[in-house]
Design a protein around this motif. Structure first.
Motif, mmCIF file in Angstrom:
data_model
loop_
_atom_site.group_PDB
_atom_site.id
_atom_site.type_symbol
_atom_site.label_atom_id
_atom_site.label_comp_id
_atom_site.label_asym_id
_atom_site.label_seq_id
_atom_site.Cartn_x
_atom_site.Cartn_y
_atom_site.Cartn_z
ATOM 1 N N ARG A 82 11.256 -4.346 4.718
ATOM 2 C CA ARG A 82 9.907 -3.823 4.933
ATOM 3 C C ARG A 82 9.877 -2.299 5.026
ATOM 4 O O ARG A 82 8.835 -1.684 4.894
ATOM 5 N N GLN A 83 11.034 -1.707 5.227
ATOM 6 C CA GLN A 83 11.054 -0.258 5.367
ATOM 7 C C GLN A 83 11.336 0.449 4.044
ATOM 8 O O GLN A 83 11.144 1.642 3.919
ATOM 9 N N ASP A 84 11.805 -0.305 3.052
ATOM 10 C CA ASP A 84 12.212 0.314 1.801
ATOM 11 C C ASP A 84 11.010 0.708 0.957
ATOM 12 O O ASP A 84 9.927 0.153 1.085
ATOM 13 N N THR A 85 11.229 1.651 0.063
ATOM 14 C CA THR A 85 10.234 1.967 -0.953
ATOM 15 C C THR A 85 10.932 1.963 -2.295
ATOM 16 O O THR A 85 12.096 2.342 -2.404
ATOM 17 N N PRO A 86 10.226 1.515 -3.352
ATOM 18 C CA PRO A 86 10.858 1.500 -4.664
ATOM 19 C C PRO A 86 10.908 2.904 -5.252
ATOM 20 O O PRO A 86 10.266 3.828 -4.761
ATOM 21 N N ALA A 87 11.640 3.031 -6.339
ATOM 22 C CA ALA A 87 11.811 4.345 -6.943
ATOM 23 C C ALA A 87 10.568 4.786 -7.709
ATOM 24 O O ALA A 87 10.448 5.942 -8.090
ATOM 25 N N VAL A 88 9.646 3.851 -7.971
ATOM 26 C CA VAL A 88 8.442 4.188 -8.736
ATOM 27 C C VAL A 88 7.214 3.767 -7.949
ATOM 28 O O VAL A 88 7.259 2.841 -7.133
ATOM 29 N N GLY B 177 -1.457 -3.622 -7.494
ATOM 30 C CA GLY B 177 -0.578 -4.617 -6.915
ATOM 31 C C GLY B 177 -1.290 -5.952 -6.823
ATOM 32 O O GLY B 177 -2.473 -6.007 -6.546
ATOM 33 N N ALA B 178 -0.578 -7.022 -7.076
ATOM 34 C CA ALA B 178 -1.125 -8.367 -6.903
ATOM 35 C C ALA B 178 -0.249 -9.075 -5.897
ATOM 36 O O ALA B 178 0.958 -9.222 -6.114
ATOM 37 N N LEU C 213 0.827 -1.211 0.000
ATOM 38 C CA LEU C 213 0.000 0.000 0.000
ATOM 39 C C LEU C 213 0.860 1.259 0.000
ATOM 40 O O LEU C 213 0.464 2.291 -0.535
ATOM 41 N N LYS C 214 2.030 1.151 0.579
ATOM 42 C CA LYS C 214 2.904 2.313 0.718
ATOM 43 C C LYS C 214 3.285 2.899 -0.637
ATOM 44 O O LYS C 214 3.559 4.087 -0.756
ATOM 45 N N VAL C 215 3.322 2.052 -1.659
ATOM 46 C CA VAL C 215 3.747 2.522 -2.976
ATOM 47 C C VAL C 215 2.611 2.477 -3.995
ATOM 48 O O VAL C 215 2.835 2.617 -5.191
ATOM 49 N N LEU C 216 1.397 2.271 -3.516
ATOM 50 C CA LEU C 216 0.248 2.206 -4.420
ATOM 51 C C LEU C 216 -0.270 3.615 -4.699
ATOM 52 O O LEU C 216 -0.479 4.407 -3.775
ATOM 53 N N LYS C 217 -0.478 3.916 -5.973
ATOM 54 C CA LYS C 217 -0.952 5.245 -6.331
ATOM 55 C C LYS C 217 -2.370 5.491 -5.826
ATOM 56 O O LYS C 217 -3.109 4.552 -5.514
ATOM 57 N N LYS C 218 -2.784 6.747 -5.796
ATOM 58 C CA LYS C 218 -4.166 7.094 -5.468
ATOM 59 C C LYS C 218 -5.111 6.351 -6.406
ATOM 60 O O LYS C 218 -4.866 6.260 -7.606
ATOM 61 N N GLY C 219 -6.172 5.800 -5.857
ATOM 62 C CA GLY C 219 -7.140 5.096 -6.690
ATOM 63 C C GLY C 219 -6.692 3.727 -7.151
ATOM 64 O O GLY C 219 -7.408 3.054 -7.887
ATOM 65 N N GLY C 220 -5.507 3.316 -6.735
ATOM 66 C CA GLY C 220 -4.980 2.030 -7.172
ATOM 67 C C GLY C 220 -5.631 0.866 -6.440
ATOM 68 O O GLY C 220 -6.329 1.043 -5.441
#
Lengths: 84, 214
Positions: free
Chosen positions: B196-202, B207-208, A5-12
């Motif tokens: 678990r703390q990292d975030t990707p660049a994009v 998500g699946a 969820l942390k990297v999911l865009k708005k509305g994703g």
């Protein structure tokens, strides 16, 4: 789930496709806000299966498999567990 | 291993001589008791590829010798509110291969003819087997994600799907795993192995997730 969820865009949409999952940890509501959607997958319809097998042949999807004799089913399962 | 009687196809069932059966994470959840036991003793396995050896008296869909697949959804009642609405996957009377009924870790298995799939000729028996759960369920997850052309899709804990190279309608793909083993198997290209703390660049549009950890 919070990691996704942390990297999911708005509305994703986040789709959870497992039949079994450990308890989802408490998380900040901000991870879900902005109309993000979380949904599970329960089984499949026959239509899913028929459509997928057709698409799989068209693409075509290539699988990589490791085979075991039926008598070694337990070893196959153990091997699967080891790659968790 | 145990010797058990060859099942007899009843009604609209077909008897399938098993040629290959995939091993799925769900099989482990079942045999290890993480899913509530529904039948004991049980023959696990729900990614079954084989040929029809015999038919029940009401089965007419396939000829003897046809190659078919038996997947997780073994049968539904066909009349409930879910089945009537095209959501047979939610049927409360559904039975499941290798869970509520015997599956494919065996020489023979039976299933209703309406719930078996013709296997495309281009796939060998063993290549087709993992398509019957990892493939079908992954496909359903992809559908439910409502990914659009040009969207970016992230994968987490993709299990038996880990070696797949996903390309779907021009979508970008980011595979995410905390497992270095899985990262190595799936190839490093476009794979992100975070803590678990990292975030990707994009950021990703959909998500699946098939990870077992919530």
């Amino acid at each position: 789930m919070p990691v996704a969820l942390k990297v999911l865009k708005k509305g994703g949409t986040l789709v959870l496709a497992g039949i079994h999952m450990s308890t989802i940890p408490a998380m900040d509501y901000n991870l879900l806000y902005w109309e993000r959607v979380v949904r599970s997958v329960a089984n499949n319809t026959r239509q899913d299966g028929e459509d997928f097998l057709r698409v799989a042949a068209e693409i075509p999807i290539r699988t990589k498999v490791q085979t075991f004799p039926l008598a070694e089913a337990n070893r196959a399962s153990t091997r699967s567990r080891a790659t968790r | 291993m145990a010797d058990i009687p060859t099942p007899e196809p009843l009604g609209d069932q077909v008897l399938v001589r098993v040629k290959a059966c995939g091993v799925c994470r769900t099989d482990l959840h079942i045999v290890e008791g993480e899913l509530k036991p529904r039948k004991s003793p049980l023959v696990p396995g729900h990614q079954v590829v084989g040929v029809i050896q015999k038919m029940g008296p009401e089965a007419h869909r396939f000829p003897v010798g046809a190659r078919v697949g038996i997947a997780w959804l073994h049968q539904t009642d066909g009349v409930c509110e879910y089945c009537s609405a095209g959501k047979e996957n939610l049927c409360p009377q559904a039975t499941f291969t290798g869970y509520t009924v015997d599956g494919g870790y065996a020489e023979y298995a039976v299933a209703p003819e309406a719930f078996v799939y013709p296997i495309p000729e281009s796939f060998s028996d063993v290549d087709a087997a993992p398509l019957l759960c990892a493939g079908i369920i992954g496909f359903r997850a992809l559908r439910l994600s409502a990914i659009q052309p040009g969207g970016r899709l992230g994968f987490y804990g993709f299990g038996a799907r880990r070696t797949w190279r996903y390309r779907w309608r021009g979508t970008g793909v980011l595979k995410c795993t905390c497992s270095r083993v899985t990262q190595r198997i799936s190839g490093s290209r476009s794979t992100w192995a975070p803590s678990r703390q990292d975030t990707p660049a994009v950021n990703i549009r959909t998500g699946a997730e098939t990870a077992r950890a919530g």
